[in-house]
Write a protein that holds these residues in place. Structure first.
Motif, PDB file in Angstrom:
ATOM      1  N   TYR A 271       0.882  -1.147  -0.002  1.00 44.65           N
ATOM      2  CA  TYR A 271       0.001   0.106  -0.113  1.00 44.65           C
ATOM      3  C   TYR A 271       0.825   1.280   0.076  1.00 44.65           C
ATOM      4  CZ  TYR A 271      -3.331   3.432   1.641  1.00 44.65           C
ATOM      5  OH  TYR A 271      -4.363   4.370   1.705  1.00 44.65           O
ATOM      6  N   TYR A 272       1.815   1.365   0.845  1.00 46.14           N
ATOM      7  CA  TYR A 272       2.416   2.553   1.005  1.00 46.14           C
ATOM      8  C   TYR A 272       3.477   2.744   0.095  1.00 46.14           C
ATOM      9  CZ  TYR A 272       0.471   2.936   5.787  1.00 46.14           C
ATOM     10  OH  TYR A 272      -0.281   2.842   6.685  1.00 46.14           O
ATOM     11  N   ILE A 273       4.170   1.754  -0.508  1.00 49.96           N
ATOM     12  CA  ILE A 273       5.020   1.623  -1.803  1.00 49.96           C
ATOM     13  C   ILE A 273       4.377   2.104  -2.886  1.00 49.96           C
ATOM     14  CG2 ILE A 273       6.760   0.330  -3.280  1.00 49.96           C
ATOM     15  CD1 ILE A 273       7.138  -1.621  -0.810  1.00 49.96           C
ATOM     16  N   GLN A 274       3.021   1.483  -3.233  1.00 49.75           N
ATOM     17  CA  GLN A 274       2.423   2.121  -4.409  1.00 49.75           C
ATOM     18  C   GLN A 274       1.645   3.588  -4.244  1.00 49.75           C
ATOM     19  OE1 GLN A 274      -0.992  -0.727  -4.305  1.00 49.75           O
ATOM     20  NE2 GLN A 274       0.151  -2.469  -4.968  1.00 49.75           N
ATOM     21  N   ASN A 275       1.830   3.970  -3.162  1.00 47.21           N
ATOM     22  CA  ASN A 275       1.324   5.192  -3.051  1.00 47.21           C
ATOM     23  C   ASN A 275       2.588   6.272  -2.710  1.00 47.21           C
ATOM     24  OD1 ASN A 275      -1.853   5.192  -3.396  1.00 47.21           O
ATOM     25  ND2 ASN A 275      -1.525   3.970  -1.637  1.00 47.21           N
ATOM     26  N   GLY A 283      -1.712  16.119  -6.615  1.00 45.38           N
ATOM     27  CA  GLY A 283      -2.674  17.018  -7.575  1.00 45.38           C
ATOM     28  C   GLY A 283      -3.660  16.552  -8.082  1.00 45.38           C
ATOM     29  N   PRO A 284      -4.587  16.990  -9.095  1.00 45.49           N
ATOM     30  CA  PRO A 284      -4.284  18.370  -9.452  1.00 45.49           C
ATOM     31  C   PRO A 284      -5.003  19.339  -8.458  1.00 45.49           C
ATOM     32  CG  PRO A 284      -6.097  17.468 -10.646  1.00 45.49           C
ATOM     33  CD  PRO A 284      -5.467  16.472  -9.840  1.00 45.49           C
ATOM     34  N   PHE A 285      -4.891  20.707  -8.564  1.00 44.05           N
ATOM     35  CA  PHE A 285      -5.257  21.644  -7.933  1.00 44.05           C
ATOM     36  C   PHE A 285      -6.975  21.569  -7.575  1.00 44.05           C
ATOM     37  CE2 PHE A 285      -1.479  23.839  -9.649  1.00 44.05           C
ATOM     38  CZ  PHE A 285      -0.893  24.059  -8.265  1.00 44.05           C
ATOM     39  N   GLN A 286      -7.679  20.907  -8.515  1.00 46.44           N
ATOM     40  CA  GLN A 286      -9.025  20.719  -8.546  1.00 46.44           C
ATOM     41  C   GLN A 286      -9.391  19.436  -7.576  1.00 46.44           C
ATOM     42  OE1 GLN A 286     -10.774  21.378 -12.197  1.00 46.44           O
ATOM     43  NE2 GLN A 286     -10.416  23.437 -12.297  1.00 46.44           N
ATOM     44  N   GLY A 287     -10.078  19.471  -6.680  1.00 48.52           N
ATOM     45  CA  GLY A 287     -10.506  18.167  -5.986  1.00 48.52           C
ATOM     46  C   GLY A 287     -11.200  18.482  -4.597  1.00 48.52           C
ATOM     47  N   PHE A 288     -10.711  17.677  -3.623  1.00 47.16           N
ATOM     48  CA  PHE A 288     -11.587  17.777  -2.580  1.00 47.16           C
ATOM     49  C   PHE A 288     -10.690  17.741  -1.141  1.00 47.16           C
ATOM     50  CE2 PHE A 288     -11.987  13.790  -3.891  1.00 47.16           C
ATOM     51  CZ  PHE A 288     -11.769  12.806  -2.954  1.00 47.16           C
ATOM     52  N   TYR A 289     -10.918  18.226   0.118  1.00 47.10           N
ATOM     53  CA  TYR A 289     -10.016  18.279   1.103  1.00 47.10           C
ATOM     54  C   TYR A 289      -9.270  16.852   1.302  1.00 47.10           C
ATOM     55  CZ  TYR A 289      -8.516  19.651   5.662  1.00 47.10           C
ATOM     56  OH  TYR A 289      -7.861  19.931   7.049  1.00 47.10           O
ATOM     57  N   GLN A 290     -10.240  15.876   1.219  1.00 44.60           N
ATOM     58  CA  GLN A 290      -9.796  14.386   1.626  1.00 44.60           C
ATOM     59  C   GLN A 290      -8.553  13.973   0.903  1.00 44.60           C
ATOM     60  OE1 GLN A 290     -10.707  12.428   4.248  1.00 44.60           O
ATOM     61  NE2 GLN A 290     -11.792  14.007   4.965  1.00 44.60           N
ATOM     62  N   GLN A 291      -8.380  14.609  -0.309  1.00 43.31           N
ATOM     63  CA  GLN A 291      -7.144  14.030  -1.193  1.00 43.31           C
ATOM     64  C   GLN A 291      -6.008  14.653  -0.581  1.00 43.31           C
ATOM     65  OE1 GLN A 291      -8.076  15.737  -5.011  1.00 43.31           O
ATOM     66  NE2 GLN A 291      -8.875  13.730  -5.727  1.00 43.31           N
ATOM     67  N   ILE A 292      -6.117  15.958   0.194  1.00 42.15           N
ATOM     68  CA  ILE A 292      -4.897  16.379   0.891  1.00 42.15           C
ATOM     69  C   ILE A 292      -4.634  15.747   2.087  1.00 42.15           C
ATOM     70  CG2 ILE A 292      -4.107  18.464   2.075  1.00 42.15           C
ATOM     71  CD1 ILE A 292      -4.107  18.648  -1.052  1.00 42.15           C
ATOM     72  N   LEU A 293      -5.682  15.223   2.777  1.00 41.70           N
ATOM     73  CA  LEU A 293      -5.647  14.526   4.100  1.00 41.70           C
ATOM     74  C   LEU A 293      -4.893  13.042   4.065  1.00 41.70           C
ATOM     75  CD1 LEU A 293      -8.407  15.626   6.463  1.00 41.70           C
ATOM     76  CD2 LEU A 293      -6.231  16.653   6.649  1.00 41.70           C
ATOM     77  N   ASN A 294      -5.684  12.621   2.605  1.00 44.87           N
ATOM     78  CA  ASN A 294      -5.320  11.196   2.408  1.00 44.87           C
ATOM     79  C   ASN A 294      -4.935  11.205   0.869  1.00 44.87           C
ATOM     80  OD1 ASN A 294      -6.508   9.705   4.812  1.00 44.87           O
ATOM     81  ND2 ASN A 294      -8.292  11.060   3.962  1.00 44.87           N
ATOM     82  N   PRO A 295      -3.436  11.609   0.782  1.00 41.70           N
ATOM     83  CA  PRO A 295      -3.253  11.694  -0.631  1.00 41.70           C
ATOM     84  C   PRO A 295      -3.296  10.523  -1.553  1.00 41.70           C
ATOM     85  CG  PRO A 295      -1.524  12.297   0.869  1.00 41.70           C
ATOM     86  CD  PRO A 295      -2.463  11.503   1.836  1.00 41.70           C
ATOM     87  N   GLY A 298      -5.886  10.917  -4.435  1.00 39.40           N
ATOM     88  CA  GLY A 298      -5.556  11.642  -5.415  1.00 39.40           C
ATOM     89  C   GLY A 298      -4.481  11.189  -6.257  1.00 39.40           C
ATOM     90  N   VAL A 299      -3.936  12.174  -7.139  1.00 40.32           N
ATOM     91  CA  VAL A 299      -2.999  11.653  -8.277  1.00 40.32           C
ATOM     92  C   VAL A 299      -1.563  12.246  -8.012  1.00 40.32           C
ATOM     93  CG1 VAL A 299      -4.747  10.669  -9.875  1.00 40.32           C
ATOM     94  CG2 VAL A 299      -3.894  13.114  -9.904  1.00 40.32           C
ATOM     95  N   PRO A 300      -0.597  11.676  -8.281  1.00 39.62           N
ATOM     96  CA  PRO A 300       0.622  12.498  -8.172  1.00 39.62           C
ATOM     97  C   PRO A 300       0.885  13.370  -9.138  1.00 39.62           C
ATOM     98  CG  PRO A 300       1.104   9.951  -8.327  1.00 39.62           C
ATOM     99  CD  PRO A 300      -0.266  10.337  -8.616  1.00 39.62           C
ATOM    100  N   THR A 301       1.400  14.727  -8.824  1.00 41.87           N
ATOM    101  CA  THR A 301       1.837  15.608  -9.829  1.00 41.87           C
ATOM    102  C   THR A 301       2.780  15.081 -10.763  1.00 41.87           C
ATOM    103  OG1 THR A 301       3.486  16.661  -8.407  1.00 41.87           O
ATOM    104  CG2 THR A 301       1.019  17.351  -8.191  1.00 41.87           C
ATOM    105  N   LEU A 302       3.289  15.891 -11.745  1.00 42.07           N
ATOM    106  CA  LEU A 302       4.429  15.587 -12.719  1.00 42.07           C
ATOM    107  C   LEU A 302       5.571  15.818 -12.202  1.00 42.07           C
ATOM    108  CD1 LEU A 302       3.151  17.002 -16.306  1.00 42.07           C
ATOM    109  CD2 LEU A 302       3.293  14.745 -15.443  1.00 42.07           C
ATOM    110  N   LEU A 303       5.704  16.752 -11.293  1.00 41.67           N
ATOM    111  CA  LEU A 303       6.842  17.131 -10.439  1.00 41.67           C
ATOM    112  C   LEU A 303       7.228  15.780  -9.371  1.00 41.67           C
ATOM    113  CD1 LEU A 303       6.012  20.565  -9.161  1.00 41.67           C
ATOM    114  CD2 LEU A 303       7.636  19.922 -10.664  1.00 41.67           C
ATOM    115  N   ALA A 304       6.271  15.205  -9.102  1.00 42.25           N
ATOM    116  CA  ALA A 304       6.544  14.015  -8.076  1.00 42.25           C
ATOM    117  C   ALA A 304       7.270  13.003  -9.055  1.00 42.25           C
ATOM    118  CB  ALA A 304       5.241  13.263  -7.502  1.00 42.25           C
TER     119      ALA A 304
END
Length: 575
Positions: A271-275, A283-295, A298-304
């Protein structure tokens, strides 16, 4: 006149030196960001269930209430205890635990800077700290009242005192045990930091034997150990939690802890290796608060992706530089029986570690990890004159830190993204290492004399921190649903002054317990197999009010009707 100008010039130069000092820059950025996060968290409210448990325990520690069925008194006591100090001073507020979290977070970041500075230069250490702060799981949970960040903060200082105590001034070693105990009492699983401590001590055993003050150090630490263990036993016996804590540790150590009924139940050991990329930047910037608390949602940014690729190549260059100098496979001496047996031992340990990890034998995996890393160090690393031994020792210490917690959190059947915080400092360490080695590889090919590798690393860190800040601001809600629970409870106090004599039930009992300062019966339609059984339960215990905060839509409950709603919260009253 010249003396006056020289004095002013001297003051200006001194201020200039302070302002460009990496530590000053780090403190400034950390204070500003933490202040913003604290103000935002106070508006949002409590983000998750366990914070109310810590608040309820803090009330007990402050002598303002007694334990009841809603309190879990055997939880790690450090944060509730520190919060209770605010309560004793008259500041009985949820914000107290946020303030405690903010202070400890800033202390942890500063400690990480000093620890990284034992391996990197000042700019590299600043880079590592900014990258650490920028991790979504760190940024969003920094001042939330959770125990993960404080546990890591005290762990950082434990390892820092260990390193400088062995390498610079032995007196710092007396601080290792107290800070370790603080980390343990903040988050019990922080006790796993003992593995990198033991590994670092073991690979420095020759240095330790030569210490003139060794007997004095052992005697002093022995006294500390006796005092702290005695105090710890007394504390747990006094709270009557010793049996519960022992049972918890025993079930985890024996891999018998399941938690199948918990919402966080997850048997995916990868689980942790996959994420991993999500924990670097989401990212992206559009989404909801739970994506920040539970990344992981969400989806990784191109920077990642880009940073991970650069770091991966940098780590490969680094490993090749070290082992390439130690082992020359074109040299026929490498085929000597002794060397083959030693390398074979390392491969066997690696295979055993993978197998034990696959079958989720936590304790066995940790032991084999320790043996595997020590074997690599002794066989392939020790006495490597090509590279700085002190740096290699720190590399292995951080590697054991990351590996120990990765194994534990992955084999634990309960998985939530914030548990990765325990590995975040080690991840930041290897990101800085990979970046610096990647830039070092190509530095010689760049002819520009003004090229500053450290500034490139710092620029990358600032980009990630800016993205995390922008993403957090874009996702931050005006309030969490727990604010609605607060409003509902305040309304009940005014609506029914005798509410403390009434039976109240809720699907979020620990929160209602905090706001009403009384025992709340837990219950919700989802816990029971049918709605009828839940209705029978309410009638059986003679519930006067039921507070529902998680159902959507709110169900019809026989014998009860909704008398008031606050956002997502509905208050039912017995007909």
């Amino acid at each position: 006149m010249d003396k006056g100008n020289n004095k002013k010039r001297g003051i200006f130069e001194s201020l200039k030196k302070i302002c460009i000092n990496p530590l000053f820059i780090l403190i400034l950025i950390t204070v500003v960001l933490t202040t913003y996060l604290l103000s935002a968290q106070m508006k949002i409210g409590v983000p998750y269930w366990d914070v109310y448990n810590y608040l309820n325990n803090a009330i007990i520690f402050a002598g303002m209430g007694a334990a009841n069925k809603n309190t879990i008194i055997y939880l790690a006591p450090m944060i509730p205890f520190l919060t209770s100090l605010f309560f004793r001073m008259g500041y009985v507020s949820i914000n107290a635990i946020f303030i405690i979290s903010a202070i400890i977070f800033m202390i942890g970041v500063i400690g990480l800077y000093f620890l990284l500075k034992e391996r990197f230069n000042a700019i590299g250490s600043l880079t590592g700290c900014l990258i650490f702060i920028s991790f979504p799981i760190v940024f969003s949970w920094a001042v939330s009242g959770c125990i993960d960040i404080p546990g890591i903060s005290f762990s950082i200082w434990t390892l820092f005192f260990l390193v400088i105590g062995l390498k610079k001034d032995y007196r710092y070693l007396y601080l290792v045990l107290p800070t370790f105990m603080m980390a343990f009492l903040t988050r019990y699983t922080s006790g796993l930091i003992i593995l990198p401590i033991f590994l670092y001590l073991l690979i420095n055993k020759d240095h330790i034997k030569k210490m003139e003050t060794l007997k004095k150090i052992v005697f002093g630490i022995s006294i500390e150990l006796v005092v702290l263990i005695t105090a710890l036993i007394y504390f747990f016996v006094k709270l009557k939690t010793a049996a519960s804590i022992f049972s918890l540790f025993a079930s985890i150590a024996s891999s018998s802890f399941t938690g199948a009924n918990d919402v966080a139940y997850n048997t995916n050991i990868l689980y942790y290796i996959q994420n991993l990329l999500n924990y670097i930047s989401v990212g992206p910037f559009q989404g909801f608060y739970q994506q920040i608390l539970n990344p992981s949602q969400g989806v990784p940014t191109l920077l990642a992706y880009l940073l991970s690729l650069i770091v991966l190549f940098g780590i490969i260059f680094y490993i090749h530089r070290i082992f390439g100098a130690k082992i020359n496979f074109k040299d026929r001496k490498i085929l000597r029986t002794g060397i083959v047996i030693k390398i074979g031992l390392i491969l066997v340990l690696f295979i055993l570690m993978v197998v034990s990890f696959y079958y989720q034998y936590f304790t066995l995996s940790e032991i084999i990890l320790f043996a595997f890393l020590y074997a690599i160090y002794m066989i392939l690393i020790k006495s490597n004159a090509v590279y700085d031994q002190k740096k290699l020792e720190l590399d292995f210490m951080f590697l054991s830190w990351f590996g120990a917690f990765l194994i534990f959190q992955s084999t634990l059947p309960l998985k939530v993204d914030r548990y990765f915080i325990t590995m975040a400092p080690a991840l930041a360490y290897f990101i800085v290492l990979g970046l610096s080695e990647f830039i070092r590889k190509f530095k010689s090919k760049i002819k520009d004399k003004n090229f500053k590798p450290g500034l490139i690393c710092l620029l990358i860190a600032m980009i990630f921190l800016s993205c995390s800040t922008a993403t957090y601001i874009g996702h931050t809600p005006k309030k969490a649903f727990t604010i609605d629970i607060d409003h509902a409870c305040q309304w009940i106090k005014n609506y029914d002054p005798d509410y403390k004599d009434k039976v109240i039930c809720s699907d979020y009992p620990n929160a209602v317990n905090w706001y009403l300062k009384k025992q709340i019966s837990p219950g919700s339609p989802t816990i029971y197999k049918t709605k009828e059984k839940f209705e029978d339960h309410l009638q059986e215990i003679d519930v006067e009010y039921y507070i529902d905060s998680t159902s959507n839509p709110h169900p019809k409950i026989e014998g009860y009707h909704i008398i008031k709603t606050f956002g997502v919260v509905a208050i039912y009253k017995k007909i």
